[in-house]
Scaffold this active site. Structure first.
Site, short mmCIF file in Angstrom:
data_model
loop_
_atom_site.label_atom_id
_atom_site.label_comp_id
_atom_site.label_asym_id
_atom_site.label_seq_id
_atom_site.Cartn_x
_atom_site.Cartn_y
_atom_site.Cartn_z
N ASP A 12 0.88 -1.16 0.00
CA ASP A 12 0.00 0.00 0.00
C ASP A 12 0.92 1.22 0.00
O ASP A 12 2.12 1.12 0.31
CB ASP A 12 -0.87 -0.06 1.26
N ASP A 14 -0.20 5.13 0.87
CA ASP A 14 -0.48 6.15 1.90
C ASP A 14 -0.64 5.51 3.28
O ASP A 14 -1.51 4.70 3.49
CB ASP A 14 -1.73 6.92 1.52
N GLY A 55 -10.35 7.14 -1.48
CA GLY A 55 -10.41 7.87 -2.76
C GLY A 55 -10.66 9.35 -2.55
O GLY A 55 -11.65 9.71 -1.90
N LYS A 57 -11.53 11.78 -4.74
CA LYS A 57 -12.76 12.30 -5.36
C LYS A 57 -13.98 11.87 -4.55
O LYS A 57 -14.88 12.66 -4.26
CB LYS A 57 -12.86 11.79 -6.80
N THR A 126 -4.65 5.67 -4.00
CA THR A 126 -4.27 7.01 -4.45
C THR A 126 -4.02 7.00 -5.96
O THR A 126 -3.88 5.96 -6.60
CB THR A 126 -3.03 7.54 -3.70
N SER A 127 -3.96 8.21 -6.51
CA SER A 127 -3.82 8.37 -7.96
C SER A 127 -2.39 8.08 -8.39
O SER A 127 -1.44 8.38 -7.66
CB SER A 127 -4.20 9.80 -8.33
N PRO A 129 -0.19 9.49 -10.42
CA PRO A 129 0.85 10.53 -10.35
C PRO A 129 1.40 10.71 -8.95
O PRO A 129 2.58 11.06 -8.76
CB PRO A 129 0.13 11.81 -10.81
N ASN A 130 0.57 10.43 -7.94
CA ASN A 130 1.03 10.59 -6.56
C ASN A 130 2.06 9.53 -6.20
O ASN A 130 2.97 9.77 -5.41
CB ASN A 130 -0.15 10.51 -5.59
N ASP A 185 -1.70 -0.13 6.16
CA ASP A 185 -1.74 0.63 7.42
C ASP A 185 -3.14 0.69 8.00
O ASP A 185 -3.31 0.96 9.20
CB ASP A 185 -1.23 2.06 7.19
C1 XBP Z 1 -5.20 6.25 0.58
C2 XBP Z 1 -6.40 6.87 0.00
C3 XBP Z 1 -6.23 7.90 -1.08
C4 XBP Z 1 -5.51 9.12 -0.52
C5 XBP Z 1 -5.75 10.35 -1.38
O1 XBP Z 1 -4.76 5.33 -0.37
O2 XBP Z 1 -7.51 6.52 0.37
O3 XBP Z 1 -7.52 8.28 -1.50
O4 XBP Z 1 -6.05 9.43 0.77
O5 XBP Z 1 -5.30 10.08 -2.68
P1 XBP Z 1 -3.88 4.01 0.07
P2 XBP Z 1 -6.24 10.46 -3.93
O6 XBP Z 1 -3.83 3.95 1.59
O7 XBP Z 1 -4.63 2.83 -0.54
O8 XBP Z 1 -2.52 4.23 -0.54
O9 XBP Z 1 -6.76 11.85 -3.70
O10 XBP Z 1 -5.35 10.36 -5.14
O11 XBP Z 1 -7.33 9.43 -3.91
MG MG Z 2 -3.02 3.19 3.28
#
Ligand code: XBP
Ligand code: MG
Length: 268
Positions: A12, A14, A55, A57, A126-127, A129-130, A185
């Site tokens: 993962d 974030d 997400g 959005k 997450t997107s 590009p991030n 996480d």
């Molecule tokens: C965490 C999310 C993402 C980010 C924001 O993703 O839920 O939506 O908070 O990124 P993960 P975006 O823990 O699965 O990595 O705005 O690009 O969605």
């Molecule tokens: Mg996460």
């Protein structure tokens, strides 16, 4: 005992690779709102609640739905798309600047896995590009090539806790879930990985510390570094109170992991 060899580690992003939500995504969301002249600002506490919605959005859309009718924007979908584009631009710049370092042990474990011939992958809400920006800002441009598969954002219809992103990554890896370990996480992420049959190591953050970690193969405060082991929070096998999560430990945890989804009770 699991007979299948450990072949791939699926991370993962974030909260797992780096603690990006409070001072990264949240700051970028608020900057986008301000840029568009909206009287919206998410406090660290409010954002912790909003993280239940995976997400960006979807998170904006959900928040707008909580506003009184007179406070809701007319063309919500157009606004959500515009805000999220602005937010992603800002977040990627922040991530590329190196403002969000990798969590303890992440770089060490990635290198160990690659040297041992394991395959690395990413499964994130997450997107895309991030992801690129965070890897560039922490490990350098070449790091994006360390990962055989990057499954990110809208590439699947349903986001975590749905298992779709893990199914997508497993399909592209061409590996069975039993040959993989996931690193997450949050409760949403753990349920997504378990839903795809992938045994999971959980390294909670301040935002996800109190969430349900039932079914995790190992819960540890972080992956640790030599001389600075991470505190074990829950595990189905006997372990010292603090560990450095390396491949030897992961192979032991993987070999003993109950079929993913088994209710290994852990007290948050
Ligand atoms: C965490 C999310 C993402 C980010 C924001 O993703 O839920 O939506 O908070 O990124 P993960 P975006 O823990 O699965 O990595 O705005 O690009 O969605
Ligand atoms: Mg996460």
């Amino acid at each position: 005992m699991r007979e299948v060899e450990l072949r791939a580690l699926i991370f993962d992003v974030d909260g797992t690779l780096a603690d990006t939500e409070r001072d990264g995504h949240r700051v970028a969301f608020n900057a986008a709102f301000a840029e568009r002249g909206l009287p919206w600002s998410w406090s660290a506490r409010a954002y912790g609640d909003l993280l239940a919605v995976a997400g960006g959005k979807e998170r904006i859309r959900h928040f707008a739905g909580t506003l009184p009718a007179h406070g809701r924007p007319a063309d919500l979908e157009a606004l959500v798309a515009d805000l999220h584009e602005e937010k992603t631009r800002r977040y990627a710049a922040l991530a590329r600047s190196g403002a969000m370092p990798l969590r303890p042990g992440v770089e060490r474990l990635l290198g160990e896995a690659l040297r041992a011939g394991l395959v690395l992958a990413i499964a994130t809400t997450t997107s895309a590009p991030n992801v690129t920006a965070l890897l560039e800002g922490t490990l350098g441009r070449a790091a994006a090539r360390w990962f055989a598969v990057v499954g990110a954002g809208d590439v699947v219809p349903a986001k975590k806790p749905a298992p779709d992103i893990y199914h997508h990554v497993l399909d592209r890896l061409g590996l069975p879930p039993a040959a993989c370990l996931a690193f997450e996480d949050s409760g949403n992420g753990l349920r997504a990985a378990l839903g795809a049959g992938v045994a999971t190591v959980v390294t909670p953050t301040d935002y996800t510390r109190g969430q349900d970690r039932s079914g995790a193969a190992l819960v540890v405060e972080d992956l640790g570094e030599p001389g600075r082991p991470g505190r074990v929070l829950a595990c189905a096998i006997p372990l010292p109170s603090r560990v450095v999560v390396d491949l030897a430990l992961l192979r032991t945890v993987h070999a003993s992991a109950a079929p993913a989804g088994a209710a290994i009770r852990t007290d948050p």
